[in-house]
Design an enzyme around this catalytic site. Structure first.
Site, mmCIF file in Angstrom:
data_model
loop_
_atom_site.group_PDB
_atom_site.id
_atom_site.type_symbol
_atom_site.label_atom_id
_atom_site.label_comp_id
_atom_site.label_asym_id
_atom_site.label_seq_id
_atom_site.Cartn_x
_atom_site.Cartn_y
_atom_site.Cartn_z
ATOM 1 N N MET A 1 0.858 -1.181 0.000
ATOM 2 C CA MET A 1 0.000 0.000 0.000
ATOM 3 C C MET A 1 0.895 1.233 0.000
ATOM 4 S SD MET A 1 -2.318 2.335 1.118
ATOM 5 C CE MET A 1 -1.515 2.799 2.620
ATOM 6 N N PRO A 2 0.613 2.187 -0.787
ATOM 7 C CA PRO A 2 -0.444 2.335 -1.783
ATOM 8 C C PRO A 2 -0.190 1.482 -3.026
ATOM 9 C CG PRO A 2 0.527 4.452 -1.159
ATOM 10 C CD PRO A 2 1.442 3.377 -0.697
ATOM 11 N N TYR A 3 -1.214 1.465 -3.868
ATOM 12 C CA TYR A 3 -1.129 0.756 -5.131
ATOM 13 C C TYR A 3 -1.465 1.758 -6.235
ATOM 14 C CZ TYR A 3 -2.495 -2.329 -8.932
ATOM 15 O OH TYR A 3 -2.612 -2.941 -10.157
ATOM 16 N N HIS A 41 3.417 -0.032 -4.370
ATOM 17 C CA HIS A 41 3.528 -0.778 -5.625
ATOM 18 C C HIS A 41 3.076 0.096 -6.793
ATOM 19 C CE1 HIS A 41 4.006 -4.997 -4.020
ATOM 20 N NE2 HIS A 41 3.768 -4.304 -2.932
#
Lengths: 67, 67, 67, 67, 67, 67
Positions: A1-3, A41
């Site tokens: 997280m975050p994506y 990511h």
């Protein structure tokens, strides 16, 4: 997280450009929200120009707009 | 905006069929919600038949259902 | 299959409009690709106007464009 | 095009922070790939902390990691 | 990596059920592909029953099928 | 419904492994939420290792982490 998912047309994006997108998107989340880069990511998806449309026009059929 | 993502199995969809999907999806958003076609994006993603499953069955292994 | 995801801004879209989007998107896949409506899924996601940007502008801050 | 989707946990992200994410993500695509900001969309999705997991742990149950 | 996105209808899914989905999806990727759980993300999205359609029918309008 | 999207790096995942992912993900939704497998879709997307980044590092450039 975050994506972070980045969808772009498939037009000879280089490995180095992808690397820059990954670095820049990660940094953005660090700068704005103090997110942890270790769990950030970035996934880049390249879409065929036949498969993207804007304003009812298939990108591969269009000369009038730049995406 | 809007953004419409259409995922289908990768089975020889033609450029003309993709064009029709783009036109039809854009028109739908214009008709129902009065959206602006100029900012309406349609992205079609074709998925390998090994990579799609319904009812626990891989599509490439199935003769029993039509997707 | 197919799977159609429609992202729009969250601006009082009615249940009846959503119903029309579902019917229209399903019919489009039947008409263009002869898909089976029984396995055609439509998912509508409504995005807060603070959370959508075009041309570097947050939609909730903009009076200049119509999405 | 391009389309950038940012998923983050729902933890009091402000309207101003979202504005900065939109500006930064758009600029990144301009800088790296010379994309047109007018057709660059950024969509931010905030996910409940019960609904995000990393390393088999629900974020709302975890004190050990920072997302 | 991997990234698993689970979309379900919004029907009182409990925090404990979400926890089980996160554990199960992570374990699946470990078992089948020997992925690293530390970088495996699971994101659950709950969709209003007005916003999901199958077979041209809005789920909230249907009594005939169970999703 | 439900719809499960699994994104993994493109590294010679076999057809049999994909079959196992489809079976396992479907079973998970049956076990935890009593969902109907007949309307449960699983879509696997394989992402080039140039196109996935974690911790600001392009996966194809990294020897330090296992995804």
């Amino acid at each position: 997280m975050p994506y972070i998912n980045i969808k772009i047309t498939d037009e000879n994006v280089t490995k180095e450009q992808k690397r820059q997108l990954i670095i820049g998107a990660t940094q953005l989340l660090v700068d704005v929200l103090d997110k942890n880069p270790k769990t950030t990511h970035v996934v880049i998806e390249e879409i065929s120009i036949d498969n993207w449309g804007v304003d009812s026009k298939q990108y591969s059929n269009s000369e009038k707009f730049k995406l």
